[in-house]
Design a protein around this motif. Sequence first.
Motif, mmCIF file in Angstrom:
data_model
loop_
_atom_site.group_PDB
_atom_site.id
_atom_site.type_symbol
_atom_site.label_atom_id
_atom_site.label_comp_id
_atom_site.label_asym_id
_atom_site.label_seq_id
_atom_site.Cartn_x
_atom_site.Cartn_y
_atom_site.Cartn_z
ATOM 1 N N PRO A 155 40.452 -5.151 -24.932
ATOM 2 C CA PRO A 155 39.206 -4.762 -24.267
ATOM 3 C C PRO A 155 38.069 -4.683 -25.280
ATOM 4 O O PRO A 155 38.292 -4.712 -26.497
ATOM 5 C CB PRO A 155 39.532 -3.385 -23.676
ATOM 6 C CG PRO A 155 40.648 -2.874 -24.511
ATOM 7 C CD PRO A 155 41.440 -4.062 -24.963
ATOM 8 N N VAL A 156 36.860 -4.565 -24.769
ATOM 9 C CA VAL A 156 35.669 -4.567 -25.630
ATOM 10 C C VAL A 156 35.756 -3.524 -26.726
ATOM 11 O O VAL A 156 35.438 -3.786 -27.895
ATOM 12 C CB VAL A 156 34.390 -4.366 -24.778
ATOM 13 C CG1 VAL A 156 33.195 -4.045 -25.669
ATOM 14 C CG2 VAL A 156 34.107 -5.604 -23.938
ATOM 15 N N ALA A 157 36.195 -2.321 -26.386
ATOM 16 C CA ALA A 157 36.251 -1.242 -27.380
ATOM 17 C C ALA A 157 37.187 -1.589 -28.536
ATOM 18 O O ALA A 157 36.896 -1.306 -29.698
ATOM 19 C CB ALA A 157 36.687 0.060 -26.718
ATOM 20 N N GLU A 158 38.321 -2.215 -28.215
ATOM 21 C CA GLU A 158 39.278 -2.582 -29.268
ATOM 22 C C GLU A 158 38.743 -3.730 -30.120
ATOM 23 O O GLU A 158 38.939 -3.750 -31.340
ATOM 24 C CB GLU A 158 40.618 -2.977 -28.645
ATOM 25 C CG GLU A 158 41.411 -1.801 -28.125
ATOM 26 C CD GLU A 158 42.763 -2.228 -27.574
ATOM 27 O OE1 GLU A 158 43.196 -3.371 -27.851
ATOM 28 O OE2 GLU A 158 43.384 -1.425 -26.854
ATOM 29 N N VAL A 159 38.082 -4.697 -29.479
ATOM 30 C CA VAL A 159 37.468 -5.798 -30.230
ATOM 31 C C VAL A 159 36.443 -5.234 -31.204
ATOM 32 O O VAL A 159 36.398 -5.619 -32.379
ATOM 33 C CB VAL A 159 36.810 -6.820 -29.280
ATOM 34 C CG1 VAL A 159 36.057 -7.881 -30.079
ATOM 35 C CG2 VAL A 159 37.855 -7.469 -28.380
ATOM 36 N N ALA A 160 35.618 -4.318 -30.711
ATOM 37 C CA ALA A 160 34.585 -3.709 -31.552
ATOM 38 C C ALA A 160 35.210 -2.985 -32.744
ATOM 39 O O ALA A 160 34.759 -3.144 -33.886
ATOM 40 C CB ALA A 160 33.746 -2.740 -30.720
ATOM 41 N N ALA A 161 36.262 -2.203 -32.491
ATOM 42 C CA ALA A 161 36.907 -1.460 -33.571
ATOM 43 C C ALA A 161 37.542 -2.409 -34.586
ATOM 44 O O ALA A 161 37.459 -2.195 -35.795
ATOM 45 C CB ALA A 161 37.959 -0.514 -32.989
ATOM 46 N N SER A 162 38.154 -3.480 -34.108
ATOM 47 C CA SER A 162 38.824 -4.432 -35.001
ATOM 48 C C SER A 162 37.847 -5.146 -35.915
ATOM 49 O O SER A 162 38.156 -5.431 -37.072
ATOM 50 C CB SER A 162 39.586 -5.481 -34.177
ATOM 51 O OG SER A 162 40.614 -4.875 -33.433
ATOM 52 N N LEU A 163 36.651 -5.435 -35.409
ATOM 53 C CA LEU A 163 35.681 -6.215 -36.175
ATOM 54 C C LEU A 163 34.589 -5.366 -36.813
ATOM 55 O O LEU A 163 33.679 -5.899 -37.453
ATOM 56 C CB LEU A 163 35.041 -7.273 -35.266
ATOM 57 C CG LEU A 163 36.004 -8.307 -34.660
ATOM 58 C CD1 LEU A 163 35.260 -9.245 -33.729
ATOM 59 C CD2 LEU A 163 36.713 -9.089 -35.758
ATOM 60 N N GLY A 164 34.672 -4.058 -36.621
ATOM 61 C CA GLY A 164 33.655 -3.184 -37.199
ATOM 62 C C GLY A 164 32.303 -3.325 -36.533
ATOM 63 O O GLY A 164 31.262 -3.206 -37.170
#
Length: 199
Positions: A155-164
């Motif tokens: 999900p968007v939140a996990e993508v954001a966390a993974s890529l900073g």
Amino acid sequence: MIRTLLALDGTLVRGAMSLVLEAEDDIMVVAELDGGEPVGPVLWTQLPDVAVVDLDLVDDAVATATNPCPLLVLTDPRRAHGLGDLLSTGRTIGILGNNVPPQAVVDGVRRLSRGEPVVDADLVVAALEVDLPPLDGPLTVRETDVLMLTAAGSPVAEVAASLGLRPGTVRNHLTRITRKCGARTRVEAVQVARDAGWI
């Protein structure tokens, strides 16, 4: 008087920058926005001469707005990759690292208001080097990263966390990706990119 809009994440940072700008005889802050408020509509209601904006808060509506207000974009030098698409919009844009002295922002506001360039050369080089599209497709390196994680079901939140990145930045990337793929949805964009060999 240079009418200036501030759209910066963090109340403390935004408040401090507002005080610095307001202390100048020729600058007036007409609006202050945080990460939860869209910048585009305020550009039209306040009609600033210059907008000082965090890179993460520059969405498609801001980047492509026909309002001629120049943008002074502040970004973490380590995240200069996000400047690539913005530099190609044709807007009048100044670019500074968010670690510059406050006076550099003051000078940048004045220079942009006069139509003069405001560029941190190191940031631009980093943006162009890292965010160039690969030879076999239209997606930038960062967009490819976002789409690959999305294709894996993150999900968007996990993508954001993974890529900073901030979730809003990821959503902006996904909007551009979907458009570049000629798709209507993210799922369709993933399929188009896979069929084309872009991911």
